[in-house]
Enzyme design. Structure first.
Site, short mmCIF file in Angstrom:
data_model
loop_
_atom_site.label_atom_id
_atom_site.label_comp_id
_atom_site.label_asym_id
_atom_site.label_seq_id
_atom_site.Cartn_x
_atom_site.Cartn_y
_atom_site.Cartn_z
CD GLU A 1 -3.01 -0.55 -0.10
OE1 GLU A 1 -3.28 0.65 -0.29
OE2 GLU A 1 -3.40 -1.47 -0.85
CB CYS B 1 -13.04 3.66 -14.24
SG CYS B 1 -13.91 5.24 -14.08
#
Length: 379
Positions: A48, A206
Site C-alpha cells: 500500500e 475507469c
C-alpha cells in the site's frame, strides 16, 4: 474502532455498484499480485505504501527486492536508514520510505513488532492516512473499512456524477460518505475482494483518460456514462504553471576515482539521501568548496543541465565535474564512495543515473542556466 457511514449517506438495500463490481472482479480482477500470496499485514502494508503515486508494474520488482532484504517488520525496524533508502532508491517520493521505517520502529516499540489491527492505532503510525489504514484492515484482515485512493475517487466521482475537484475537503467528505455507504453493503466475507476490485477497475477500465466504458460492469448505472461526461469527471484541479528553479552541484572525484557524496538534511527534497554537494548559486558553492575541499574548480567541466521534476517545481541542476586532492577536514555528512559502494546507499534516481553513466538522464531539450535559485529551492 469501525467507522460507520454518516446518517446522511445513501445506504441502498440492494447495492448494484457492489454486486456488479464483485462479479466483474471474479472474472477480470487481479488475483496474482505478489502481496496477495501469501497475504500478511506486513506485506499488505508495504504494498500500500509503495503503490501510493506509483503504478503496480513499477512497484512489483521493488516490492520483491525489498522483501528479500527486509522479510519481516522487525527486520525493517532494525535496519539502518541508509539500508532502507538504498532499497527504495529509484521508486521516488522518499518520505514514504522514511515513514515506513519510522512506523516499523514504532510497531516494535508499541505493538510487539506487529501491525495493530485497530484503525486508530494504524492511523497514528507515520505515513498511514485514513485510506491506507482502511486498505490494510480490509485486505489483511477482511475488516469492513472503506478506502478512497485516486482510483476509487475517479470511479465514485464518475459513477455518482459528483462535481468538484476531489481534493477539496467538501468534495472529499461527500466521497467518503458514498464510499462508506457502499462498503456497508459488501458481503462479510468479501471485503478483501471488494477493496481490490475498486482499485483494479480504476486502474484498468475507469482510467484517467479514455476510459473503457463499453466493457465496464457499471456502465448501465454510471451517471458520467449516461450523461456523456466521462471526460469532464473527476473535475480537474485548477491548473497552475510549475515553477522553474535552478541550482549548482559538484561531482568531485579523488585520485582513487571515488566520488564525494553529501547526505541531505532530515527534511526537504531528497531528505536523508546521499547526493552531490549542491547549493543555490555558484558563489555559495564556491565558498563551500573553499571551506571543505583541497583543490580548485578552475578547470571544472560543466555537464549538460540535469532536469528533474518534483511535484511542486522543476529543477534545473548544473553539475560541475572536477578532480581534487581530498577533504580539508573530516566532516559529518560527507564521504568518499567507490563505484561498487553506490548500490548500498540511497541516492536520488537522477543522481544515481548520472554517476552510473557519466551524463544526466536524457531530456527532451537542454536549457541554459538563467538565474540562481533561492535558498528555499534546495530544501
Amino acid at each position: 474502532m469501525t467507522r460507520q457511514p454518516p446518517a446522511s449517506a445513501p445506504v441502498p438495500t440492494e447495492d448494484v455498484f457492489v454486486a456488479r463490481l464483485l462479479h466483474w472482479f471474479d472474472d477480470h480482477g487481479r488475483h496474482d499480485l505478489p502481496w496477495q500470496h501469501p497475504r500478511s499485514p506486513y506485506r499488505v502494508w508495504l504494498s500500500e505504501i509503495m503503490l501510493q503515486q506509483t503504478q503496480v508494474g513499477t512497484v512489483i520488482p521493488y516490492f520483491l527486492k525489498f522483501l528479500d532484504v527486509f522479510p519481516t517488520l522487525p527486520d525493517l525496524a532494525a535496519a539502518s536508514n541508509d539500508a532502507v533508502m538504498a532499497q527504495w532508491a529509484g521508486l521516488g517520493y522518499y518520505a514514504r520510505a522514511r515513514n515506513l521505517h519510522a512506523a516499523a520502529q514504532r510497531c516494535v516499540e508499541l505493538h510487539d513488532g506487529e501491525l495493530p489491527r485497530d484503525f486508530d492505532a494504524l492511523h497514528a503510525l507515520p505515513g498511514i492516512g485514513r485510506s491506507t489504514a482502511g486498505a490494510i484492515l480490509s485486505q489483511a484482515w477482511n475488516d469492513r473499512f472503506a478506502i478512497l485512493d485516486g482510483n476509487v475517487k475517479r470511479v465514485l466521482t464518475r459513477y455518482h456524477g459528483i462535481e468538484g475537484f476531489p481534493g477539496l475537503p467538501v468534495i472529499e467528505k461527500q466521497l467518503w460518505a458514498v464510499a462508506e455507504a457502499h462498503a456497508a453493503q459488501v458481503p462479510a466475507s468479501r471485503m478483501v475482494d471488494y477493496t481490490q476490485a475498486q482499485m483494479d477497475l480504476g486502474a484498468s477500465v475507469c482510467s484517467r483518460s479514455r476510459p473503457a466504458c463499453v466493457i465496464c460492469p457499471l456502465q448501465a448505472t454510471c451517471v458520467a456514462r449516461r450523461e456523456g461526461r466521462t471526460d469532464q469527471l473527476p473535475t480537474p484541479k485548477p491548473g497552475k504553471t510549475l515553477p522553474e528553479r535552478e541550482a549548482v552541484a559538484l561531482l568531485l572525484r579523488d585520485a582513487r576515482g571515488r566520488v564525494l557524496l553529501q547526505k541531505r538534511p532530515d527534511t526537504g527534497i531528497w531528505a536523508q539521501l546521499w547526493t552531490l554537494p549542491q547549493a543555490d548559486s555558484g558563489v555559495v558553492l564556491q565558498d563551500w568548496f573553499d571551506a571543505h575541499i583541497e583543490g580548485s574548480l578552475d578547470d571544472a567541466e560543466p555537464l549538460p543541465v540535469l532536469e528533474h521534476t518534483f511535484s511542486h517545481y522543476r529543477l534545473h541542476l548544473q553539475v560541475l565535474v572536477a578532480t581534487v586532492q581530498g577533504l580539508r577536514n573530516e566532516a559529518e555528512g560527507l564521504r568518499w564512495v567507490a563505484a561498487e559502494e553506490l548500490a548500498t546507499l540511497g541516492l536520488p534516481a537522477p543522481i544515481r543515473k548520472l554517476l552510473e553513466t557519466g551524463a544526466p538522464p536524457a531530456q527532451p531539450k537542454r536549457r541554459t542556466m538563467r538565474r540562481a535559485a533561492t535558498s528555499q529551492d534546495i530544501e
